[in-house]
Scaffold this active site. Structure first.
Site, mmCIF file in Angstrom:
data_model
loop_
_atom_site.group_PDB
_atom_site.id
_atom_site.type_symbol
_atom_site.label_atom_id
_atom_site.label_comp_id
_atom_site.label_asym_id
_atom_site.label_seq_id
_atom_site.Cartn_x
_atom_site.Cartn_y
_atom_site.Cartn_z
ATOM 1 N N ASN A 1 4.887 5.109 -2.825
ATOM 2 C CA ASN A 1 5.385 4.139 -1.735
ATOM 3 C C ASN A 1 4.579 2.860 -1.247
ATOM 4 O O ASN A 1 3.799 2.766 -1.120
ATOM 5 C CB ASN A 1 5.830 5.011 -0.882
ATOM 6 C CG ASN A 1 6.610 3.686 0.407
ATOM 7 O OD1 ASN A 1 6.487 2.851 0.336
ATOM 8 N ND2 ASN A 1 7.807 4.911 1.426
ATOM 9 N N HIS B 1 14.093 1.441 -3.279
ATOM 10 C CA HIS B 1 12.624 0.791 -2.485
ATOM 11 C C HIS B 1 12.274 2.206 -2.738
ATOM 12 O O HIS B 1 12.849 3.693 -3.488
ATOM 13 C CB HIS B 1 12.968 1.184 -1.499
ATOM 14 C CG HIS B 1 11.445 1.658 -0.440
ATOM 15 N ND1 HIS B 1 10.266 0.815 -0.888
ATOM 16 C CD2 HIS B 1 10.949 2.846 0.227
ATOM 17 C CE1 HIS B 1 9.649 1.821 0.279
ATOM 18 N NE2 HIS B 1 10.316 2.931 0.341
ATOM 19 N N CYS C 1 9.572 -1.313 5.019
ATOM 20 C CA CYS C 1 9.214 -0.873 3.443
ATOM 21 C C CYS C 1 11.142 -2.235 3.060
ATOM 22 O O CYS C 1 11.429 -1.922 1.545
ATOM 23 C CB CYS C 1 9.564 0.587 2.779
ATOM 24 S SG CYS C 1 8.408 1.809 3.348
#
Length: 334
Positions: free
Chosen positions: A291, A261, A128
């Site tokens: 996500n 993020h 990520c």
């Protein structure tokens, strides 16, 4: 367009000149996903997911759509936004944890689809944090004169590695791609970057499978210790944000937009509170995207640019944290 090192201007910077994104058309709401999980005997609800994550929906790619398919469309949109054509590109970096194949890299597949030949193209794996890592590498290459016009892409199809028998993880992730064009400039763009990793925490977020002899060894589905990830994420995101501000000689109040993020609204809010930034200055897309790992920051950036939130001349803080454990931040003038 490669610049020779002996002709590098004394003040050479890297600026984002274009942004782009691509989301699969298939939107899966919490209600739809909860119904699918109920058929497996797993109980969840829209309220349960929203309360814990802020996520209301995510996009899932069709079976014949790969990371490169999403990434190449995001790249095309970014090039159009920058007023560039594929032949202008002399560096391609793709951040992904869900590549099209073991090799070659997804970057070279996108390079082929764009009709580009000869320039460096490679994948970067930091989960990520991948887009922040990729932006930092491209910035360094442009500053050194090794490149002048880079495509930095985050592209993921995380739906392929989700365990739909685990309601604590399968509701969190989605698919998508985002991209930026980063170009050499005499005016400062990227002001400072900082990257970190600590492999001691590798077990709290991982996909512990591999391929050997034509067989999958281990478990090829995502595993996460949510509480451990949450505690570590809030801590390191605050630390790296302050680190990059100090490196750039800026203060938290100089940040116009925090683009973190998009993992969990609670983590994002916690980071903003520690920096004393109001929630109105945090770009949030996790509610509709979920996500999307390395794609989440460039997706959020492109959304904010095209919606008119982010304006030229503003200062942005991009930061990410992911499996590895990896984390990093980029401070830039847009």
């Amino acid at each position: 367009m490669n610049a020779s090192v002996d002709r590098i201007p004394p003040h050479r910077y890297a600026r984002i000149t274009g942004t782009g994104s691509m989301l699969p058309p298939k939107r899966v709401s919490n209600v739809e996903l909860a119904a699918q999980l109920a058929a497996r005997g797993l109980e969840t609800s829209d309220e349960w997911i929203v309360e814990r994550t802020g996520i209301r929906a995510r996009r899932f790619a069709e079976a014949d759509v790969n990371a490169s398919d999403l990434g190449v469309e995001a790249a095309r949109h970014a090039l159009e936004s920058a007023g560039r054509v594929p032949d202008d590109v002399d560096l391609i970096i793709v951040a992904t944890s869900t590549p099209d194949m073991v090799f070659p890299s997804t970057a070279t597949i996108i390079q082929r689809k764009l009709g580009i030949q000869g320039c460096p193209a490679f994948d970067l794996q930091a989960v990520c944090s991948g887009f922040v890592y990729g932006l930092s590498v491209a910035d360094a290459m442009i500053r050194s004169g090794a490149a002048s016009c880079a495509l930095v892409i985050g592209a993921e199809v995380f739906s392929r590695i989700l365990d739909f028998n685990d309601r604590t993880t399968c509701v969190l992730f989605g698919d998508g791609a985002g991209a930026v064009v980063l170009e050499a400039s005499a005016e400062p763009g990227i002001l400072a970057t900082r990257l970190h990793a600590d492999g001691q925490h590798m077990d709290i977020l991982c996909t512990p499978g591999t391929v050997s002899g034509g067989q999958v060894l281990g478990d090829p589905l995502l595993k996460m210790d949510g509480q451990a990830v949450f505690k570590l994420a809030v801590k390191v995101l605050d630390e790296v944000a302050r680190e990059v501000l100090e490196a750039a000689g800026r203060r938290a109040e100089d940040i116009d937009w925090l683009i973190p993020h998009q993992a969990n609204i609670r983590i994002m809010q916690g980071t903003a509170r520690k920096l004393k930034l109001p929630s109105e200055r945090v770009v949030v897309t996790v509610d509709e995207h979920g996500n999307t790992s390395a794609a989440s920051i460039p997706l959020a950036l492109d959304h904010a640019v095209r919606s008119g939130q982010v304006q030229r001349g503003q200062t942005l803080m991009l930061e990410g944290v992911g499996g590895g454990f990896t984390w990093g931040a980029v401070l830039l003038d847009f």
